[in-house]
Motif scaffolding. Structure first.
Motif, mmCIF file in Angstrom:
data_model
loop_
_atom_site.group_PDB
_atom_site.id
_atom_site.type_symbol
_atom_site.label_atom_id
_atom_site.label_comp_id
_atom_site.label_asym_id
_atom_site.label_seq_id
_atom_site.Cartn_x
_atom_site.Cartn_y
_atom_site.Cartn_z
ATOM 1 N N TYR A 161 -6.691 56.433 31.644
ATOM 2 C CA TYR A 161 -5.838 56.843 32.762
ATOM 3 C C TYR A 161 -4.922 55.660 33.038
ATOM 4 O O TYR A 161 -5.393 54.585 33.400
ATOM 5 C CB TYR A 161 -6.741 57.153 33.956
ATOM 6 N N PHE A 184 -1.260 60.453 35.935
ATOM 7 C CA PHE A 184 -1.514 61.486 36.952
ATOM 8 C C PHE A 184 -0.769 61.017 38.198
ATOM 9 O O PHE A 184 -1.209 60.089 38.882
ATOM 10 C CB PHE A 184 -3.026 61.577 37.203
ATOM 11 N N TYR A 214 -7.755 65.996 40.247
ATOM 12 C CA TYR A 214 -7.851 64.542 40.056
ATOM 13 C C TYR A 214 -9.276 64.103 39.741
ATOM 14 O O TYR A 214 -9.500 63.283 38.842
ATOM 15 C CB TYR A 214 -7.332 63.803 41.291
#
Lengths: 184, 184
Positions: B116, B15, B46
């Protein structure tokens, strides 16, 4: 002043494609990562954009690439080549100019108020001179790792204002930005 | 095989934010062109993304940047640091791992299926190992001319599939891509 066009009344626009990692071509100029993806791209807006401009301004690099095309792609369009090295051109409605000032004077004299600036170097020249007004960028869904960056080194940051965004076919996205000029 | 997750059942996502010319930071790592633009950014997705992952994997570079923050931003989240040089970490729920294999084994042992991956170098490590599944990129409306490129040199092109796109506030656009893997 956040002008929407240059002081001389000219609006200069670029219409480019990049990879997701921001390259307009491979280090050797290759576009294989871009071409061949277009079959299902749909209407990119290029034809409307091209029809809207009074002239096309490009450098020798783009000229030499286009010279190799089987068919001349700019039929009917006034074209100015900004080059200190190209002797002359046989293209119809095309002229060679040794300086940006000469390009601008010619456009003004001919009453041309909207131009399409093409080619990495020429677009950068307009951008650095504070003469680029609008940038449309189509992003191809691929990472190529290295290559020729969109504009290359700049004297400072250039703020942009997003004016339009849309999804094309084949996984392309497209954004149009207005170049924000500092107060002068 | 065009897998939607790795063979081991792990889904790894990045991200990130870039400038329009494809840089994630200035040459010196600076993010001044990015921060300060967020006031009217709105929901970037987010928080939902962060809540959806079982762990965060980062390298020493990101660790050392985050270490300087006044407040620890990953409270309650399992965190794995991939570093050959970091001796240890005092962060809660965090461990240091010397190799990617060790990271993967640890995730598997703990039953973590969605991670992530953060930091340019660590994201690149996952990408080059064929372990990155998804990339969400938010594009800030600015050209910075030079800097650290999104992923850096790759062994070959990486094809992406656009899965979502949207306009954020403050002139940001956001696209999510699935990493397309070649048949193996």
């Amino acid at each position: 002043m956040n002008a929407t066009h240059n002081e001389n009344g000219l609006t200069a626009s670029a219409f480019l494609a990049t990879s997701v990692d921001g390259f307009i071509a491979r280090d050797d100029g290759g576009l294989d990562w871009l071409v061949g993806r277009g079959e299902t791209l749909g209407d990119t807006g290029y034809d409307d954009f091209f029809a809207s401009v009074g002239a096309l301004v490009m450098g020798r690099g783009t000229h030499d690439v286009v010279k190799e095309f089987e068919e001349y792609p700019y039929a009917g369009k006034r074209l100015l080549i900004l080059s200190t090295s190209l002797e002359s051109t046989e293209w119809p409605d095309a002229t060679v100019h040794r300086s940006l000032d000469d390009v601008l004077e010619t456009l003004a004299r001919e009453g041309i108020t909207k131009v399409y600036v093409d080619g990495g170097k020429t677009v950068s020249t307009f951008l650095r001179a504070g003469l680029l007004d609008e940038i449309t960028i189509s992003v191809a869904p691929v990472l190529i790792g290295s290559g020729i960056p969109l504009f290359g080194p700049l004297e400072g940051d250039v703020a942009l204002e997003l004016t339009a965004t849309r999804e094309l076919g084949a996984g392309f996205t497209q954004a149009t930005y207005r170049v924000v000029r500092a107060a002068s």
